[in-house]
Design an enzyme around this catalytic site. Structure first.
Site, PDB file in Angstrom:
ATOM      1  N   TYR A 141       0.826  -1.039   0.276  1.00  0.00           N
ATOM      2  CA  TYR A 141      -0.164  -0.203   0.177  1.00  0.00           C
ATOM      3  C   TYR A 141       1.094   1.261   0.016  1.00  0.00           C
ATOM      4  O   TYR A 141      -0.004   2.316  -0.419  1.00  0.00           O
ATOM      5  CB  TYR A 141      -0.710   0.156   1.221  1.00  0.00           C
ATOM      6  CG  TYR A 141      -2.222  -1.036   1.448  1.00  0.00           C
ATOM      7  CD1 TYR A 141      -2.474  -1.648   0.209  1.00  0.00           C
ATOM      8  CD2 TYR A 141      -3.037  -1.277   2.055  1.00  0.00           C
ATOM      9  CE1 TYR A 141      -2.620  -2.584   0.053  1.00  0.00           C
ATOM     10  CE2 TYR A 141      -4.019  -2.020   2.203  1.00  0.00           C
ATOM     11  CZ  TYR A 141      -4.197  -3.125   0.892  1.00  0.00           C
ATOM     12  OH  TYR A 141      -4.636  -4.172   1.036  1.00  0.00           O
ATOM     13  N   LYS A 191       3.579 -15.088   1.758  1.00  0.00           N
ATOM     14  CA  LYS A 191       3.534 -15.885   0.523  1.00  0.00           C
ATOM     15  C   LYS A 191       4.913 -16.484   0.478  1.00  0.00           C
ATOM     16  O   LYS A 191       5.468 -15.581  -0.679  1.00  0.00           O
ATOM     17  CB  LYS A 191       3.258 -15.199  -0.391  1.00  0.00           C
ATOM     18  CG  LYS A 191       2.346 -15.453  -1.748  1.00  0.00           C
ATOM     19  CD  LYS A 191       2.033 -16.750  -1.800  1.00  0.00           C
ATOM     20  CE  LYS A 191       1.020 -17.371  -2.766  1.00  0.00           C
ATOM     21  NZ  LYS A 191       0.519 -18.511  -2.445  1.00  0.00           N
ATOM     22  N   ASP A 223      -2.736 -17.925   1.660  1.00  0.00           N
ATOM     23  CA  ASP A 223      -3.518 -18.851   0.640  1.00  0.00           C
ATOM     24  C   ASP A 223      -4.308 -19.326   1.667  1.00  0.00           C
ATOM     25  O   ASP A 223      -5.125 -19.571   1.977  1.00  0.00           O
ATOM     26  CB  ASP A 223      -3.529 -19.262  -0.474  1.00  0.00           C
ATOM     27  CG  ASP A 223      -1.638 -19.457  -0.515  1.00  0.00           C
ATOM     28  OD1 ASP A 223      -0.662 -20.091   0.572  1.00  0.00           O
ATOM     29  OD2 ASP A 223      -2.103 -20.761  -1.505  1.00  0.00           O
ATOM     30  N   ASP A 247      -4.636  -7.057   6.365  1.00  0.00           N
ATOM     31  CA  ASP A 247      -6.302  -6.777   5.622  1.00  0.00           C
ATOM     32  C   ASP A 247      -7.154  -7.123   5.563  1.00  0.00           C
ATOM     33  O   ASP A 247      -7.875  -7.431   5.405  1.00  0.00           O
ATOM     34  CB  ASP A 247      -5.904  -5.807   4.602  1.00  0.00           C
ATOM     35  CG  ASP A 247      -6.667  -4.339   3.715  1.00  0.00           C
ATOM     36  OD1 ASP A 247      -8.024  -4.714   4.824  1.00  0.00           O
ATOM     37  OD2 ASP A 247      -6.954  -3.932   3.212  1.00  0.00           O
TER      38      ASP A 247
END
Ligand code: NAD
Length: 369
Positions: A141, A191, A223, A247
């Site tokens: 972000y 990840k 995931d 988030d």
């Protein structure tokens, strides 16, 4: 204790739910003999309308002087134009950045009486008690971004996920310290099978973990984490994640409770206030709910529980925080509901009446001390 609290009601239901939380803080101050001075300032859409700036300088200056900040919510249809020069959300990002708030804490504890409101079956929810910690001022972000059109006329968009080891370390430290006061387990979400920024994240979290031998660390790919939050939510204690992954999983986790109206958050940084505690920003996880704004029916529990976090984290008042949390639990156990919590046919209370009920349930708790 004397404390200076800045109150930012914001937009939509913000002023309504903040009124309830301030009533609870006032009751705490009377019953525990503290002096809480509150100053109300503009932020968000109401600030754009009044002074042409979503985060007026005067508001940021007041927040920087305060012991803690209590926020309702910002935003609404009126300020939704994506091409507008200023937007309410910009004020919120600027406030987080201006206060150096790099860690967002969202506790999730379920009220047994409300389990029917959750999309998960009750047997999956037994024992759910987690704290999600999201990195707030770094990652994708805040990385380099661009939009362009190439020579063939194809449009492109780019965002960059970027972390320094220091940014990871400071939020991981908060997670491990929090876990020491809880069930001593940290799940770090990344990840790392694909992303370099995640490999740095994992390496740094491992380094921090070495200083906390009493805390068990597991690494979970984001995931898989979204799946485990539904299949084994009670196995999680503290979760820590970067900005975007955090988030996403915080919103997913919030749904376990059935209503986002109940859930609080705290955003903390390194800066300390005059009480030797972090100067934090405390707000419910929900938005300004323009669909019900002005109707007096919003659920104030998320904001009241945020005020309890304020007492604990920014003022070091653990007994007072527990008194508020216990009063909320007793209010719900006694069957009092705002309309978002009430099942078909059940009566519901207004925002103000629900907050008054919490104040009422707090009195005997304090009397018992
Ligand atoms: P929202 O959280 O405002 O509302 C989602 C749904 O939940 C709505 O139906 C609403 O009525 C209900 N709801 C939310 N809080 C409630 C409460 N306390 N009691 C009862 N019902 C409640 O999300 P949204 O509709 O996506 O966003 C509305 C506006 O809020 C947008 O402008 C958005 O940008 C802004 N927003 C602000 C924040 C913030 O200030 N931190 C966070 C999220 C969204």
């Amino acid at each position: 204790m004397e404390a200076n609290i800045v109150v930012l009601p914001g937009d939509g239901i913000g002023p309504e739910v903040v009124e309830g939380a301030v009533a609870v803080l006032t009751a705490v101050s009377h019953q525990f003999h503290h002096t809480f001075t509150t100053h109300t300032h503009l932020m968000g859409g109401c600030a754009i309308d009044t002074v042409g700036n979503s985060l007026p300088d005067e508001t940021l200056a007041a927040c920087l002087q305060a012991d803690a900040v209590l926020l309702g919510a910002v935003g609404g249809y009126k300020w939704d134009n994506p091409d507008a020069a200023d937007r309410p959300e910009r004020g919120l990002l600027a406030l987080r950045k201006g206060l150096g708030l790099f860690a967002n804490l969202r506790p999730l504890k379920l009220y047994p009486e409300l389990m029917a409101a959750s999309p998960l079956k009750a047997e999956k929810l037994a024992g759910v008690d987690m704290l999600v910690i999201r990195e707030l001022t770094g990652g994708i972000y805040f990385g380099e971004r661009a939009r362009w059109t190439d020579d063939a006329g194809e449009e492109w968009g780019k965002d960059t996920m970027i972390y320094s080891a220091g940014e990871v370390r400071r939020v991981a430290e908060i997670a491990f310290r929090a876990a020491q006061g809880r069930r001593k387990r940290v799940a770090s979400i990344d990840k790392a099978n694909v992303l370099d920024s995640s490999r740095l994240w994992r390496k740094t979290v491992n380094e921090v973990a070495a200083n906390y031998p009493d805390v068990t660390l597991e690494h979970v790919l984001v995931d898989a984490a979204t799946m485990h939050l539904l299949s084994r939510p009670s196995s999680f204690d503290v979760l820590v994640a970067g900005n975007m992954f955090g988030d996403i999983i915080t919103d997913e986790a919030s749904m376990l409770s059935g209503s986002m109206g109940n859930l609080p958050s705290a955003s903390l940084g390194a800066a300390q206030n005059g009480h030797g505690c972090p100067r934090g920003l405390y707000e419910p996880i929900h938005g300004s709910a323009p669909d019900i704004a002005g109707m007096g029916i919003a659920n104030p529990i998320g904001t009241i529980m945020s005020a309890a976090m304020l007492l604990r984290h920014s003022l070091g008042l653990e007994d007072e925080a527990l008194a508020v949390e216990t009063a909320v639990a007793r209010t719900i156990a006694a069957g009092h509901r705002t309309v978002d919590l009430a099942r078909d046919g059940e009566p519901s209370l207004s925002t103000r009446a629900m907050a008054e009920m919490v104040v009422k349930y707090m009195e005997p708790i304090i009397g018992d001390r």
